[in-house]
Design a protein around this motif. Structure first.
Motif, PDB file in Angstrom:
ATOM      1  N   ASP A  31      37.688  36.646  44.932  1.00  0.00           N
ATOM      2  CA  ASP A  31      37.727  37.842  44.098  1.00  0.00           C
ATOM      3  C   ASP A  31      37.806  39.113  44.406  1.00  0.00           C
ATOM      4  N   GLY A  74      40.429  38.162  47.506  1.00  0.00           N
ATOM      5  CA  GLY A  74      42.323  38.515  47.025  1.00  0.00           C
ATOM      6  C   GLY A  74      42.521  39.310  46.721  1.00  0.00           C
ATOM      7  N   ARG A 128      28.098  39.109  40.702  1.00  0.00           N
ATOM      8  CA  ARG A 128      29.198  38.102  40.298  1.00  0.00           C
ATOM      9  C   ARG A 128      30.326  38.640  39.642  1.00  0.00           C
ATOM     10  N   ALA A 137      33.889  40.468  38.913  1.00  0.00           N
ATOM     11  CA  ALA A 137      34.953  40.431  37.599  1.00  0.00           C
ATOM     12  C   ALA A 137      35.908  41.238  36.957  1.00  0.00           C
ATOM     13  N   ALA A 187      38.773  29.445  45.769  1.00  0.00           N
ATOM     14  CA  ALA A 187      38.813  30.296  45.466  1.00  0.00           C
ATOM     15  C   ALA A 187      39.583  30.620  46.188  1.00  0.00           C
ATOM     16  N   ARG A 209      43.306  30.459  44.903  1.00  0.00           N
ATOM     17  CA  ARG A 209      43.840  31.160  43.710  1.00  0.00           C
ATOM     18  C   ARG A 209      45.026  31.845  43.976  1.00  0.00           C
TER      19      ARG A 209
END
Lengths: 265, 490
Positions: free
Chosen positions: A204, A207, B23, B27, B461, B464
């Protein structure tokens, strides 16, 4: 005319003393180009041959070891490093077509193999040249642009910029192309978010980084971007394709060859 | 009654739990556009200020090299310098206390305050006191503890922790601060004008300085040669806190000691320029003794608490020791593409950003912080700007190595080996075999290229936000061979 960029390029890489133009060189193809993007390897060979060099490609070469090294598995990376050193026995330059692999071969091998035969390892590392560095500083190439006018952006990898100190050489080469205008994107020195296993382990964050990089590249009026590092390009091009954008990156070897050969793809 | 003390640890160990949440925090904070905008804007501002403060690349490099050598020399002599500092300070009338753990440091400070029957504490900015969760501890003992640095004041009011070591409230923009003041400062006339906001805060604090029993501050440099505590600040609150109350307690990490008074000017010059782009900070306090007879102001008692909290573990290893060169300027986080996106709170540690990733494992153990060393693309921006040339990317690699170390190796970092998974270890073993035997490698390449249609569309991942490239129809090695054969045939 290209005297200025060339001179400044040489100044910026003056940490290193460059050898005279050799008759032969090795090509380190990198596992990414070998597996996924072989055309850039062939194009690099052709460019080097056009400069009158004989290019040797040892079939025993594989990966530089960076993935394991960056994941903390140094013992596994070390045996791979020793294997690579054995594949390039002649005392001639080794040209690497990816900045981060170049950084690994040139700098991290020294750290990792400090308990081996120092002289042999040091001599190997001293023979490592990043592709644009080699063209600019060793061959001092003069490029004749045959292509139509266009604007391009340049993405220099963090490894080229900070480890190899050669981010200026790619720019110097592109500036030799008379019809090519180099446009600078915002946050040009910021990482694209690849970082090898980082892109998977922290998908993430990676990304978010690549989405920003894509946004900044798309905000320019360039028709493409050029880079000398397949790690970054796999990441950035992958994100571009995912977003269904037509804009793409091209390896600098392919781009230079195309521009100087006159075919406009 | 304060019941929090019974449920939440009131020392540095509380960060062990929050670091484990990395983590989840990432997010959460990546999905907050306001937060990301605040950080991006603030980091752009700070990096730009720093750039302007170093007009000459050569001067910057010379100074960085010089300061790196100063800090390395001081660390080389650390045990002797700490002893020298202690005896010099005591000669000067400043009492020295040693704390191995955050709990010990808190107990020492609480006892000093209670001995004075103190109930009101004002604090200057101190990241080490964040490290020990001093505010929580003192509040649990019924001691009011007020932050007086404007950023810290805001963060305390919001019930948060600093998100940046220099700019604690950088995650909030001016309208968020105005909302906070509207809820917490009676009579506040709502405005988002920054000067008015600052003035409002300063007025609220003014009265608190005059009625506090004890002042607590951090230390930027502790000079062994002269027994001097140096304090860098911009708001004057550090001077108020260290001069108005009867007692001043300074707390710092053992790595802050420098050998000579002459070591301070170059370090100070690099610190302020790297941190905020200032040529010098507005205030620079040098504290050498308590109030002397005949003097009209200054604290009657001055104490220094020297905290270890894992630093000696870093000190014991030559490579990891470089972590202790840090002068806490924050330039590494300002330039970090990861920090810029996730912000300071996501780390869950006291120290965020690149320096936080390499210092926190010593404080909290590698097990609680195991996601931090891998959360970096190793882009090298931090190492490039570090004023004392800490090779942060290299130390990140080292910590990755420590975290996948096999069992039974000598202990270097508490929690080493915590990230070693048999499957991953096995994959790298296999990878290493593949890359050292040309025959197997060539077969693998042949299979990958011929089986390219088997490339999955989804790959964790990676896919994505990206597509996965397919292997080429023929690998480079085969194409080169064909080319060579064609040429020989011609």
């Amino acid at each position: 005319m290209p005297a200025l960029p060339l001179a400044s390029a040489k100044r910026h890489t003056s940490k290193r003393v460059y050898p005279p133009k050799p008759a032969q060189v090795y090509l380190f193809g990198t596992c990414l180009a070998d597996t996924l993007f072989p055309q850039s390897g062939l194009d690099a060979i052709e460019l080097l041959e056009r400069q009158g060099l004989e290019v040797l490609f040892p079939q025993g070469q594989s990966c530089c070891g960076q993935p394991a090294y960056n994941s903390g598995y140094e013992d596994e990376a070390r045996v791979v490093a020793r294997h690579q050193i054995k594949q390039f026995p002649l005392d001639i330059p080794i040209v690497v077509i990816s900045g981060s692999c170049g950084g690994m071969l040139r700098h991290h091998y020294l750290d990792m193999l400090k308990h081996d035969n120092d002289l042999e390892v040091a001599a190997f590392c001293e023979r490592i040249f990043e592709f644009t560095e080699f063209l600019t500083c060793v061959l001092e190439v003069k490029l004749q642009d045959q292509g139509a006018p266009e604007r391009v952006a340049l993405h220099t990898s963090c490894a080229a910029r900070r480890e190899m100190d050669v981010h200026i050489t790619g720019k110097a080469l592109l500036e030799q192309l008379g019809q090519v205008e180099l446009v600078e994107h915002d946050y040009i020195s910021e990482c694209c978010g690849f970082g090898g296993t980082f892109a998977v382990k922290h998908g993430d964050i990676s990304g978010a980084m690549v989405q920003d990089k894509v946004k900044h590249l798309l905000a320019t009026d360039a028709v493409r971007y050029v880079s000398a590092d397949w790690g970054c390009m796999m990441n950035i091009n992958g994100a571009l394709e995912y977003q269904q954008e037509a804009f793409r990156g091209e390896h600098i070897a392919s781009y230079l060859l195309r521009r100087t050969r006159g075919d406009n793809a | 009654m304060n019941t929090r003390a019974n449920t939440i640890a009131t020392d540095g160990s509380k960060y062990e739990a929050s670091a484990r949440q990395f983590r989840g925090n990432v997010a959460r904070d990546l999905a907050n556009p306001q937060l990301r905008e605040n950080f991006r804007g603030a980091m752009d501002y700070l990096t730009d200020k720093r750039r302007q403060a170093f007009p000459s690349e050569d001067e910057l490099e010379t100074l960085r090299r010089k300061c790196q050598l100063i800090k390395q020399r001081c660390l080389l002599k650390l045990p002797e310098l700490l002893e020298q500092l202690e005896s010099k300070l005591e000669q000067n009338g400043i009492q020295v206390h040693w704390a191995e753990t955050t709990a010990e440091a808190n107990t020492i400070i609480a006892e000093l305050i209670q001995r004075k029957n103190g109930t009101k504490v004002v604090k200057g900015k101190s990241m080490v006191s964040e490290e020990t969760a001093l505010n929580d501890h003192l509040q649990a003992q019924g001691i009011e503890c007020l932050e007086t640095d404007m950023g810290e004041y805001i963060v305390q009011m919001a019930g948060e922790h600093p998100s940046h070591i220099i700019m604690p409230a950088i995650h909030q923009n001016k309208s968020q601060v105005a909302d906070l003041f509207a809820h917490n400062i009676p009579g506040f006339d709502y405005t988002t004008d920054v000067d008015t906001l600052i003035r409002t805060g300063r007025q609220a604090l003014r009265d608190k300085f005059c009625h506090a029993d004890v002042g607590v501050t951090g230390v930027n440099f502790a000079v062994a040669e002269t027994g001097t505590l140096c304090l860098v600040e911009n708001e004057g609150n550090g001077r108020m806190v260290s001069t108005v109350p009867e007692m001043h307690i300074a707390i710092t990490g053992i790595e802050k000691v420098v050998e000579l008074l002459d070591d301070v000017p170059p370090l100070l010059s690099l610190l302020t320029r790297s941190a905020t782009g200032q040529i010098i900070s507005t205030y620079f306090n040098m504290i050498t003794h308590p109030r002397r007879e005949g003097e009209k102001d200054g604290p009657k008692e001055v104490h220094l608490v020297l905290l270890d909290n894992g630093r000696s573990q870093a000190f014991a290893d030559e490579e990891l020791r470089q972590t202790l060169q840090c002068i806490r300027c924050g330039a590494c986080m300002n330039h970090c593409p990861v920090y810029t996106r996730i912000g300071g709170h996501a780390y869950g540690t006291v120290y965020p950003g690149p320096i936080g990733k390499i210092v926190s494992p010593h404080m909290l153990g590698l097990e609680a912080t195991k996601d931090l060393p891998t959360a970096s693309s190793l882009c090298g921006a931090c190492g490039e700007v570090c004023p004392v040339k800490i090779p942060i990317p290299k130390i990140l690699l080292r910590l990755r190595k420590e975290s996948v170390k096999a069992k039974g190796e000598p202990l270097v970092v508490k929690g080493q080996g915590c990230n070693r998974k048999p499957l991953e270890a096995g994959i790298w073993k296999l990878w290493s075999r593949l890359n050292t035997s040309p025959v197997i490698y060539a077969i693998a390449m042949w299979l990958a290229s011929r089986g390219r249609w088997l490339t999955p569309a989804k790959a964790g991942a990676w896919t994505r936000v990206r597509t996965l490239p397919k292997p080429a129809r023929r690998p480079l090695r085969e194409l080169v061979k064909q080319r060579e054969q064609r040429r020989e045939g011609q």
